[in-house]
Design a protein around this motif. Sequence first.
Motif, PDB file in Angstrom:
ATOM      1  N   TYR A  10       7.935  37.738  -9.755  1.00 53.97           N
ATOM      2  CA  TYR A  10       7.339  38.543 -10.811  1.00 53.97           C
ATOM      3  C   TYR A  10       7.611  40.025 -10.587  1.00 53.97           C
ATOM      4  O   TYR A  10       7.619  40.493  -9.456  1.00 53.97           O
ATOM      5  CB  TYR A  10       5.815  38.352 -10.837  1.00 53.97           C
ATOM      6  CG  TYR A  10       5.370  36.956 -11.171  1.00 53.97           C
ATOM      7  CD1 TYR A  10       5.060  36.601 -12.481  1.00 53.97           C
ATOM      8  CD2 TYR A  10       5.247  35.994 -10.188  1.00 53.97           C
ATOM      9  CE1 TYR A  10       4.640  35.320 -12.786  1.00 53.97           C
ATOM     10  CE2 TYR A  10       4.820  34.706 -10.493  1.00 53.97           C
ATOM     11  CZ  TYR A  10       4.524  34.375 -11.787  1.00 53.97           C
ATOM     12  OH  TYR A  10       4.105  33.115 -12.106  1.00 53.97           O
ATOM     13  N   ALA A  11       7.791  40.743 -11.680  1.00 54.46           N
ATOM     14  CA  ALA A  11       7.824  42.200 -11.663  1.00 54.46           C
ATOM     15  C   ALA A  11       6.448  42.673 -12.093  1.00 54.46           C
ATOM     16  O   ALA A  11       5.781  42.029 -12.903  1.00 54.46           O
ATOM     17  CB  ALA A  11       8.878  42.722 -12.634  1.00 54.46           C
ATOM     18  N   ASP A  13       4.333  45.150 -14.187  1.00 50.30           N
ATOM     19  CA  ASP A  13       4.462  46.018 -15.354  1.00 50.30           C
ATOM     20  C   ASP A  13       3.213  46.893 -15.448  1.00 50.30           C
ATOM     21  O   ASP A  13       2.252  46.724 -14.698  1.00 50.30           O
ATOM     22  CB  ASP A  13       4.624  45.162 -16.619  1.00 50.30           C
ATOM     23  CG  ASP A  13       5.311  45.906 -17.748  1.00 50.30           C
ATOM     24  OD1 ASP A  13       5.428  47.149 -17.681  1.00 50.30           O
ATOM     25  OD2 ASP A  13       5.729  45.234 -18.719  1.00 50.30           O
ATOM     26  N   ARG A  14       3.243  47.815 -16.387  1.00 53.34           N
ATOM     27  CA  ARG A  14       2.077  48.692 -16.606  1.00 53.34           C
ATOM     28  C   ARG A  14       0.819  47.865 -16.835  1.00 53.34           C
ATOM     29  O   ARG A  14       0.879  46.769 -17.379  1.00 53.34           O
ATOM     30  CB  ARG A  14       2.331  49.584 -17.812  1.00 53.34           C
ATOM     31  CG  ARG A  14       3.368  50.644 -17.534  1.00 53.34           C
ATOM     32  CD  ARG A  14       3.545  51.555 -18.760  1.00 53.34           C
ATOM     33  NE  ARG A  14       4.483  52.601 -18.464  1.00 53.34           N
ATOM     34  CZ  ARG A  14       5.796  52.524 -18.659  1.00 53.34           C
ATOM     35  NH1 ARG A  14       6.315  51.435 -19.170  1.00 53.34           N
ATOM     36  NH2 ARG A  14       6.581  53.540 -18.351  1.00 53.34           N
ATOM     37  N   ARG A  19       5.051  39.964 -14.672  1.00 55.07           N
ATOM     38  CA  ARG A  19       5.980  39.351 -15.621  1.00 55.07           C
ATOM     39  C   ARG A  19       7.040  38.590 -14.842  1.00 55.07           C
ATOM     40  O   ARG A  19       7.755  39.167 -14.026  1.00 55.07           O
ATOM     41  CB  ARG A  19       6.606  40.428 -16.502  1.00 55.07           C
ATOM     42  CG  ARG A  19       5.541  41.139 -17.345  1.00 55.07           C
ATOM     43  CD  ARG A  19       6.123  42.141 -18.276  1.00 55.07           C
ATOM     44  NE  ARG A  19       7.055  41.503 -19.201  1.00 55.07           N
ATOM     45  CZ  ARG A  19       7.955  42.182 -19.919  1.00 55.07           C
ATOM     46  NH1 ARG A  19       8.027  43.502 -19.816  1.00 55.07           N
ATOM     47  NH2 ARG A  19       8.756  41.554 -20.739  1.00 55.07           N
ATOM     48  N   ILE A  56      10.246  38.181 -18.345  1.00 55.78           N
ATOM     49  CA  ILE A  56      11.371  39.086 -18.574  1.00 55.78           C
ATOM     50  C   ILE A  56      12.607  38.209 -18.694  1.00 55.78           C
ATOM     51  O   ILE A  56      13.015  37.547 -17.737  1.00 55.78           O
ATOM     52  CB  ILE A  56      11.528  40.096 -17.421  1.00 55.78           C
ATOM     53  CG1 ILE A  56      10.270  40.946 -17.287  1.00 55.78           C
ATOM     54  CG2 ILE A  56      12.765  40.967 -17.638  1.00 55.78           C
ATOM     55  CD1 ILE A  56      10.254  41.830 -16.051  1.00 55.78           C
ATOM     56  N   PHE A  62      12.864  46.631 -20.179  1.00 57.24           N
ATOM     57  CA  PHE A  62      12.052  46.743 -18.970  1.00 57.24           C
ATOM     58  C   PHE A  62      12.774  47.681 -18.022  1.00 57.24           C
ATOM     59  O   PHE A  62      13.914  47.431 -17.637  1.00 57.24           O
ATOM     60  CB  PHE A  62      11.859  45.373 -18.310  1.00 57.24           C
ATOM     61  CG  PHE A  62      10.920  45.431 -17.133  1.00 57.24           C
ATOM     62  CD1 PHE A  62       9.550  45.423 -17.314  1.00 57.24           C
ATOM     63  CD2 PHE A  62      11.416  45.495 -15.849  1.00 57.24           C
ATOM     64  CE1 PHE A  62       8.687  45.481 -16.235  1.00 57.24           C
ATOM     65  CE2 PHE A  62      10.566  45.552 -14.758  1.00 57.24           C
ATOM     66  CZ  PHE A  62       9.200  45.544 -14.961  1.00 57.24           C
ATOM     67  N   ASP A  63      12.133  48.772 -17.665  1.00 55.78           N
ATOM     68  CA  ASP A  63      12.741  49.782 -16.795  1.00 55.78           C
ATOM     69  C   ASP A  63      11.930  49.882 -15.507  1.00 55.78           C
ATOM     70  O   ASP A  63      10.877  50.528 -15.479  1.00 55.78           O
ATOM     71  CB  ASP A  63      12.781  51.129 -17.511  1.00 55.78           C
ATOM     72  CG  ASP A  63      13.438  52.225 -16.704  1.00 55.78           C
ATOM     73  OD1 ASP A  63      13.755  52.008 -15.519  1.00 55.78           O
ATOM     74  OD2 ASP A  63      13.636  53.310 -17.259  1.00 55.78           O
ATOM     75  N   PRO A  64      12.392  49.241 -14.426  1.00 53.08           N
ATOM     76  CA  PRO A  64      11.631  49.245 -13.179  1.00 53.08           C
ATOM     77  C   PRO A  64      11.327  50.648 -12.640  1.00 53.08           C
ATOM     78  O   PRO A  64      10.241  50.890 -12.125  1.00 53.08           O
ATOM     79  CB  PRO A  64      12.524  48.486 -12.193  1.00 53.08           C
ATOM     80  CG  PRO A  64      13.432  47.683 -13.037  1.00 53.08           C
ATOM     81  CD  PRO A  64      13.612  48.461 -14.310  1.00 53.08           C
ATOM     82  N   ILE A  67       8.445  52.082 -14.631  1.00 52.85           N
ATOM     83  CA  ILE A  67       7.222  51.360 -14.298  1.00 52.85           C
ATOM     84  C   ILE A  67       6.734  51.789 -12.913  1.00 52.85           C
ATOM     85  O   ILE A  67       5.562  52.086 -12.713  1.00 52.85           O
ATOM     86  CB  ILE A  67       7.445  49.830 -14.335  1.00 52.85           C
ATOM     87  CG1 ILE A  67       7.937  49.377 -15.707  1.00 52.85           C
ATOM     88  CG2 ILE A  67       6.200  49.082 -13.902  1.00 52.85           C
ATOM     89  CD1 ILE A  67       7.020  49.672 -16.850  1.00 52.85           C
ATOM     90  N   ARG A  68       7.660  51.830 -11.963  1.00 54.65           N
ATOM     91  CA  ARG A  68       7.317  52.194 -10.582  1.00 54.65           C
ATOM     92  C   ARG A  68       6.693  53.583 -10.505  1.00 54.65           C
ATOM     93  O   ARG A  68       5.774  53.826  -9.720  1.00 54.65           O
ATOM     94  CB  ARG A  68       8.578  52.104  -9.713  1.00 54.65           C
ATOM     95  CG  ARG A  68       8.326  51.906  -8.278  1.00 54.65           C
ATOM     96  CD  ARG A  68       9.580  51.598  -7.450  1.00 54.65           C
ATOM     97  NE  ARG A  68      10.839  52.029  -8.000  1.00 54.65           N
ATOM     98  CZ  ARG A  68      11.773  51.213  -8.496  1.00 54.65           C
ATOM     99  NH1 ARG A  68      11.571  49.918  -8.528  1.00 54.65           N
ATOM    100  NH2 ARG A  68      12.902  51.683  -8.954  1.00 54.65           N
TER     101      ARG A  68
END
Length: 74
Positions: A10-11, A13-14, A19, A56, A62-64, A67-68
């Motif tokens: 999973y990533a 997200d805000r 996700r 995703i 989606f821009d890591p 988000i980071r």
Amino acid sequence: MKRPADRKVYAVDRGDVLRWIITESVARSLYGPQWNQMVDDIGEDMFRLYAVGDPITNFRGFDPAAIRAGIVVW
């Protein structure tokens, strides 16, 4: 991140939303060839602190890095 008993990665997200990154090629597109070295296992107690959002399915939308920049590190 992932749970030890689950192969899904999973990533974050805000809004503390996890996700699922559906394929290795999507993960590579988002995070580069060393993406798998960035994956941390989390326990069920930590996993429950997050909401689960839409998967995703591709690298668009989606821009890591963006988000980071907005994520609070625990």
